[in-house]
Enzyme design. Structure first.
Site, PDB file in Angstrom:
ATOM      1  N   GLY A  71      -7.671  -9.937 -10.643  1.00  0.00           N
ATOM      2  CA  GLY A  71      -9.047  -9.776 -10.021  1.00  0.00           C
ATOM      3  C   GLY A  71     -10.212 -10.397 -10.813  1.00  0.00           C
ATOM      4  O   GLY A  71      -9.880 -10.598 -11.970  1.00  0.00           O
ATOM      5  N   GLY A 119      -4.344  -8.823  -9.686  1.00  0.00           N
ATOM      6  CA  GLY A 119      -4.575  -9.001  -8.350  1.00  0.00           C
ATOM      7  C   GLY A 119      -3.749 -10.081  -7.482  1.00  0.00           C
ATOM      8  O   GLY A 119      -3.668  -9.827  -6.231  1.00  0.00           O
ATOM      9  N   GLU A 142      -2.674  -5.282 -17.778  1.00  0.00           N
ATOM     10  CA  GLU A 142      -3.897  -4.425 -17.539  1.00  0.00           C
ATOM     11  C   GLU A 142      -4.292  -3.324 -18.765  1.00  0.00           C
ATOM     12  O   GLU A 142      -5.296  -3.058 -18.885  1.00  0.00           O
ATOM     13  CB  GLU A 142      -3.893  -3.414 -16.395  1.00  0.00           C
ATOM     14  CG  GLU A 142      -3.998  -4.562 -15.044  1.00  0.00           C
ATOM     15  CD  GLU A 142      -2.775  -5.315 -14.603  1.00  0.00           C
ATOM     16  OE1 GLU A 142      -2.655  -5.957 -13.801  1.00  0.00           O
ATOM     17  OE2 GLU A 142      -1.489  -5.131 -15.457  1.00  0.00           O
ATOM     18  N   ASP A 150      -1.958  -1.760 -11.614  1.00  0.00           N
ATOM     19  CA  ASP A 150      -2.274  -1.268 -10.300  1.00  0.00           C
ATOM     20  C   ASP A 150      -1.555  -2.101  -9.045  1.00  0.00           C
ATOM     21  O   ASP A 150      -0.677  -2.624  -9.508  1.00  0.00           O
ATOM     22  CB  ASP A 150      -3.685  -0.857 -10.033  1.00  0.00           C
ATOM     23  CG  ASP A 150      -4.543  -2.184 -10.047  1.00  0.00           C
ATOM     24  OD1 ASP A 150      -4.162  -3.219 -10.743  1.00  0.00           O
ATOM     25  OD2 ASP A 150      -5.807  -1.978  -9.617  1.00  0.00           O
TER      26      ASP A 150
END
Length: 351
Positions: A71, A119, A142, A150
């Protein structure tokens, strides 16, 4: 301004034969996922899902270095540090997209040619077919920026062999193509030089995807992960992060010492969150996992470690984050319970 002066779109859509083709189009940024890309991709996928002439989806990244490196964490940092609700709103829209991809009614084929992290994993691993090339570099790093694995990591990581998911989430370890196949993250290996011809074959109306992929598939070579599997399953099965570290440090091997050192460099809070994720996710449905992740991210984005991790990694680039708390022992089970607790306003509505 002439057409040649216009900025190129961050994401491109094209109908080729029976396929809807998505190109993530930020090659200089390794196709990192922006909010605009999420907002363009979601409605396009929904439109194609209803279009009987579209038999399948193909998703790829522009350039040769990355499918999607994650992301846009700089935008998230800027939103969060200025109090912009998009700091959490981005994740809400992204998680809804991840869920739609997981439940997509047509074959969804991701071409994992290059770096695939964060992402980018959410845009690929939940699809029906994940094609790895020799350039694949997969990771969920992460915990190193004060976040957590996530975009559905709560669901797919615990479903990898043994404790591979726990190892990946705590260390941020990188996998190549053969490793991704072994872990079930990739479904086929096809050399990058074949991708253009493969794409053409996949756009033919009525083509049998599995037959096409079988015709193109090649051997990815030996997995470096497979010989480590027994050690990972044994050492990462302990009942806390602290116990995993103790087991690694007692092991006495160079590999185990390296894993322990790597883990100790991560955000202590993120480590404990990731550990709990792997335990919770193993028993939960995909939608329950995504609801859990939205609870977590709502708390994380209101905290400090994410911003400190991004500062140390991409802003000041000093590689010396000041985590708060700075040790595992300072974080209680009650602290983690609070991060996982239901949100006062209710869970995310995933559509």
């Amino acid at each position: 301004m002439s057409d040649t002066d216009l900025p190129e779109a961050e994401i491109l859509f094209e109908v080729k034969g029976a396929a809807g083709v998505v190109t993530l189009n930020r090659p200089k940024a390794l196709n990192a996922l922006t909010l605009n890309m999420v907002r363009a991709l979601d409605p396009q996928l929904r439109q194609w899902a209803e279009d009987p002439s579209i038999e399948r989806i193909i998703v790829k990244g522009a350039g040769e270095k990355g499918f999607c490196a994650g992301g846009d964490i700089r935008a998230l940092y800027d939103w969060g540090t200025t109090g912009d609700p998009l700091a959490v709103g981005f994740y809400e829209e992204e998680y809804k997209l991840n869920t739609f991809i997981k439940e997509y009614p047509k074959p969804y084929i991701a071409l994992l040619d290059g770096i695939t992290m964060g992402g980018g994993v959410g845009l690929s691993v939940h699809g029906s077919h994940r094609i790895a090339t020799e350039r694949l570099m997969f990771a969920m790093p992460e915990t190193g920026i004060g976040l957590f694995p996530d975009v559905g990591g709560t669901y797919f990581l615990p479903r990898t062999p043994g404790e591979t998911g726990m190892w990946l989430s705590l260390t941020g370890a990188r996998l190549k193509a053969a490793d991704a196949l072994f872990a079930g993250i990739a479904t086929q290996y096809i050399p990058s030089e074949q991708l253009e011809t493969l794409e053409d074959a996949l756009t033919v109306p009525g083509a049998d995807i599995d037959v096409v992929l079988r015709d193109f598939a090649a051997g990815a070579g030996d997995s470096a992960l497979e010989p480590l599997q027994a050690d990972i399953a044994r050492l990462f099965s302990a009942d806390s992060v602290e116990a995993i570290l103790a087991a690694l440090e007692a092991e006495g091997s160079a590999w185990a010492a390296k894993q322990a050192s790597t883990i100790r460099s991560k955000s202590p809070t993120s480590l404990k969150v990731a550990f709990r994720q792997m335990k919770v996710g193993a028993q939960a449905s995909f939608r329950e996992c995504m609801e859990t992740e939205f609870r977590i991210v709502s708390r994380v984005m209101a905290g400090k470690d994410f911003y400190e991790g991004v500062r140390a990694t991409i802003i000041d680039k000093d590689g010396a984050p000041n985590w708060q708390p700075d040790c595992l022992e300072a974080i209680t089970d009650a602290d983690i319970d609070a991060i996982f607790a239901p949100l006062p306003g209710g869970d995310i509505k995933l559509g």
